[in-house]
Design an enzyme around this catalytic site. Structure first.
Site, PDB file in Angstrom:
ATOM      1  N   LYS A  13       1.011  -1.178  -0.104  1.00 34.66           N
ATOM      2  CA  LYS A  13      -0.129   0.009   0.110  1.00 34.66           C
ATOM      3  C   LYS A  13       0.902   1.223  -0.169  1.00 34.66           C
ATOM      4  CE  LYS A  13      -1.926  -0.977   4.034  1.00 34.66           C
ATOM      5  NZ  LYS A  13      -1.213  -2.159   4.474  1.00 34.66           N
ATOM      6  N   ARG A  88     -10.148   0.926   8.653  1.00 33.65           N
ATOM      7  CA  ARG A  88      -9.766  -0.501   8.795  1.00 33.65           C
ATOM      8  C   ARG A  88     -10.907  -1.338   9.683  1.00 33.65           C
ATOM      9  NH1 ARG A  88      -3.403  -1.376   9.401  1.00 33.65           N
ATOM     10  NH2 ARG A  88      -3.065   0.635   8.723  1.00 33.65           N
ATOM     11  N   ARG A 127      11.337  -5.517   5.370  1.00 29.75           N
ATOM     12  CA  ARG A 127      11.191  -4.085   5.159  1.00 29.75           C
ATOM     13  C   ARG A 127      12.397  -3.151   5.984  1.00 29.75           C
ATOM     14  NH1 ARG A 127       5.429  -1.788   5.443  1.00 29.75           N
ATOM     15  NH2 ARG A 127       5.486  -3.120   7.169  1.00 29.75           N
ATOM     16  N   ARG A 160      10.966  -1.279  11.398  1.00 27.36           N
ATOM     17  CA  ARG A 160       9.742  -0.962  12.262  1.00 27.36           C
ATOM     18  C   ARG A 160       9.465  -1.781  13.517  1.00 27.36           C
ATOM     19  NH1 ARG A 160       4.626   0.118   8.133  1.00 27.36           N
ATOM     20  NH2 ARG A 160       3.918  -0.978   9.811  1.00 27.36           N
ATOM     21  N   ARG A 171      -1.065  -8.876  13.218  1.00 31.38           N
ATOM     22  CA  ARG A 171      -1.507  -7.781  12.268  1.00 31.38           C
ATOM     23  C   ARG A 171      -2.153  -8.517  11.201  1.00 31.38           C
ATOM     24  NH1 ARG A 171       3.878  -5.189  10.833  1.00 31.38           N
ATOM     25  NH2 ARG A 171       2.642  -4.132   9.368  1.00 31.38           N
TER      26      ARG A 171
END
Ligand code: AP5
Ligand code: MG
Ligand code: ZN
Length: 216
Positions: A13, A88, A127, A160, A171
């Site tokens: 996203k 969400r 990431r 992160r 998540r």
């Protein structure tokens, strides 16, 4: 164009929203990025959000909705926006409808980036994000030219706090239980266009561009 980008954690996203917003000349609004900015500045909102974000859980709806309400009221949202990571929950979707009605705005498209679960853990764990400009990399799929340094601004890359494997699982479960029902909600309005996110990044970008064109 007023666009929502939906998709599970690690779907791409953020990667795609930056490109789409740039191409359309409209703001990219990522609730995750706004929470992280508050967290790094240590604001009261950041202190509240930290407890949820670090655990991979959703920040309460009333807090999230109030933050988005402020952002959407800014004049730059009149001509469009790319919402990344909001809404969400069903309650957020309801609140968004209310905000848009108050502002006299309407949604043009909900673009759903679909990626099989088994690819998402590796995407999140690998990431790296630039501390200065927020650019996103991946140690394998999109490595920076120099390890640990941002190509764009030379900033330091970090991992992160919610990108550890066990938090990604939390998540992902939340996404399936709380967020996927929203697809049905928007499908009933004929707004959803699904794009395959398990393709090379350029192909995903091209498919999103086409989905936006078809929604005009
Ligand atoms: P947020 O920051 O929105 O996290 P998320 O939804 O889990 O999504 P991600 O940012 O992890 O993934 P992405 O889809 O943006 O993928 P990316 O482009 O980086 O939210 C964080 C937290 O904030 C939430 O957990 C919650 O606590 C809170 N929050 C936020 N919004 C909220 C809300 N509305 N309500 C309540 N709480 C909220 O790509 C991932 C990786 O894959 C990158 O390394 C990238 O380089 C790589 N990649 C991208 N595309 C490809 C491709 N095509 N092929 C290979 N690799 C790719
Ligand atoms: Mg993101
Ligand atoms: Zn940078």
């Amino acid at each position: 164009m007023h666009i929502i980008l939906m998709g599970p954690p690690g779907a791409g996203k953020g990667t795609q929203a930056v490109l789409l917003a740039g191409q359309e000349g409209i703001p990219h609004i990522s609730t995750g990025d706004i929470f992280r900015a508050h967290m790094s500045q240590g604001t009261p909102l950041g202190k509240l959000a930290k407890e949820y974000v670090d655990a991979g859980k959703y920040v309460p709806d009333d807090v999230t909705n109030a933050m988005v309400r402020d952002r959407l009221a800014q004049p730059d949202c009149k001509k469009g926006f790319v919402l990344d990571g909001y809404p969400r929950t069903p309650e957020q979707a309801r609140a968004l409808d209310e905000m848009l009605a108050e502002l006299g705005l309407a949604l043009d498209a909900v673009i759903n980036i679909d990626v099989p679960d088994e690819l998402l853990v590796e995407r999140a764990v690998g990431r790296r994000v630039c501390r200065s400009c927020g650019a996103t990399y991946h140690v394998r799929f999109n490595p920076p030219r120099e390890a640990g340094r941002c190509d764009r601004c030379g900033g330091e890359l970090y991992q992160r706090s919610d990108d550890q494997e066990e938090k990604v699982a939390v998540r992902l479960n939340l996404y399936h239980s709380q967020t996927t029902p929203l697809l049905q909600f928007y499908k009933e309005r004929g707004l959803v266009r699904t794009v395959r996110g398990d393709q090379p990044m350029d192909q995903v970008t091209a498919d999103i561009k086409e989905a936006v064109r078809a929604s005009r």
